[in-house]
Design a protein around this motif. Sequence first.
Motif, PDB file in Angstrom:
ATOM      1  N   UNK A  10       0.850  -1.189   0.000  1.00 33.15           N
ATOM      2  CA  UNK A  10       0.000   0.000   0.000  1.00 33.15           C
ATOM      3  C   UNK A  10       0.888   1.242   0.000  1.00 33.15           C
ATOM      4  N   UNK A  11       0.519   2.174  -0.832  1.00 32.10           N
ATOM      5  CA  UNK A  11       1.183   3.476  -0.834  1.00 32.10           C
ATOM      6  C   UNK A  11       0.222   4.478  -0.209  1.00 32.10           C
ATOM      7  N   UNK A  24       3.497   0.580   2.924  1.00 38.56           N
ATOM      8  CA  UNK A  24       3.221  -0.517   3.843  1.00 38.56           C
ATOM      9  C   UNK A  24       3.207  -1.842   3.097  1.00 38.56           C
ATOM     10  N   UNK A  25       3.741  -2.866   3.733  1.00 38.26           N
ATOM     11  CA  UNK A  25       3.768  -4.222   3.193  1.00 38.26           C
ATOM     12  C   UNK A  25       3.004  -5.134   4.148  1.00 38.26           C
ATOM     13  N   UNK A  26       2.080  -5.933   3.605  1.00 33.72           N
ATOM     14  CA  UNK A  26       1.339  -6.930   4.379  1.00 33.72           C
ATOM     15  C   UNK A  26       1.621  -8.309   3.808  1.00 33.72           C
ATOM     16  N   UNK A 324      -6.627   2.357   6.884  1.00 33.03           N
ATOM     17  CA  UNK A 324      -5.511   2.203   5.957  1.00 33.03           C
ATOM     18  C   UNK A 324      -5.987   2.344   4.514  1.00 33.03           C
ATOM     19  N   UNK A 325      -7.073   1.666   4.174  1.00 31.42           N
ATOM     20  CA  UNK A 325      -7.535   1.688   2.780  1.00 31.42           C
ATOM     21  C   UNK A 325      -8.084   3.057   2.402  1.00 31.42           C
ATOM     22  N   UNK A 326      -8.626   3.796   3.353  1.00 35.05           N
ATOM     23  CA  UNK A 326      -9.076   5.163   3.056  1.00 35.05           C
ATOM     24  C   UNK A 326      -7.894   6.079   2.765  1.00 35.05           C
TER      25      UNK A 326
END
Length: 334
Positions: A10-11, A24-26, A324-326
Amino acid sequence: MPRVRELEVFRLLLPFGRRSESLLVKLTDHGGMTGWGETTAPPAKTWSRLEETLAALLIGVDWEHPDTVPSGDSAVDMACWDLWTKMRGVPLAEAIGGTRTSLMATVRLSPDSSVEGLVTRVNQQICAGYGHVTLDVRPGWDVEPVRAVRQAYPALTLAVDCGNAYTDLDQLVALDSYGLEVIERPFATTDVHSHASLQDQVAASVAVEVASPAELDDYLTLRAARVLLLRPAAFPSLSEARRAHDRAAAAGWDIQCTGGQGAGLARAATVAVASLPGCTLPCDVTQPPRQNQIVTPVVGANGGVIAVPLTQSGLGHEIDEDRLRRMTKESFHA
């Protein structure tokens, strides 16, 4: 043995304060357990490199320890550590050798529109429980504000962060007369000799920030400082940060951990590293804004003290994935 079946990157565009980005890395293993990592202010090339190489590096590949994953990226390394420690049911701080259950904190104060305003802000932080204050100084905003704060609070433990902005030793020697504990980052990182000259002339400890144990060796050789300003997110791996800690501690240096930027995960890793036995100076994860954080509980100080999460495995914080997704600017999934 971890085996990743799914990954997401995620950026994030952090919405408060000075708008900045985090990556972020999941990682998700075959049992559904997840590991998270973060790189703060990532270079533009990092996104494309991870998109091109990360899946082949991790998906379906067995690895025994985070150090065996050759990613070269702090977010990937942190996610591997988070997953690996969760699988073993141990906190990250314990896994890397931390011994502290709580940390003293410093609060960092940026320049103000007036000296009087700065003194008022220092008073607010003292009332909030802080016994250690770090003032950001620059040429033109240094001696006068430091003098005013010292006159108002003669017993306060005080440090200054110069932001690598100085070229003149005399200005910094003048600051030393106000009973500073530490003078952080006075000169350009590559100017080891100026750091050595300053340390010879001041009672305060000079603090340097490096991004590798090899850079630190140059300072150790010339005795150019007495404090390592350790920012775990600046190293490609937590093990590299630990090696820098070990070298500085073996040389008798004090160590201060710092890392207040990002969405909370990098701060959590900073707290874990700050629990190492050589980290003798107050930790700095207090840089605002806390509203950027997507972790629960948020990482920060309460009454000048930072708790080290030792009752949960991994980083010790839950992720608010809806938030996070927002905040996500773009992402990819594999």
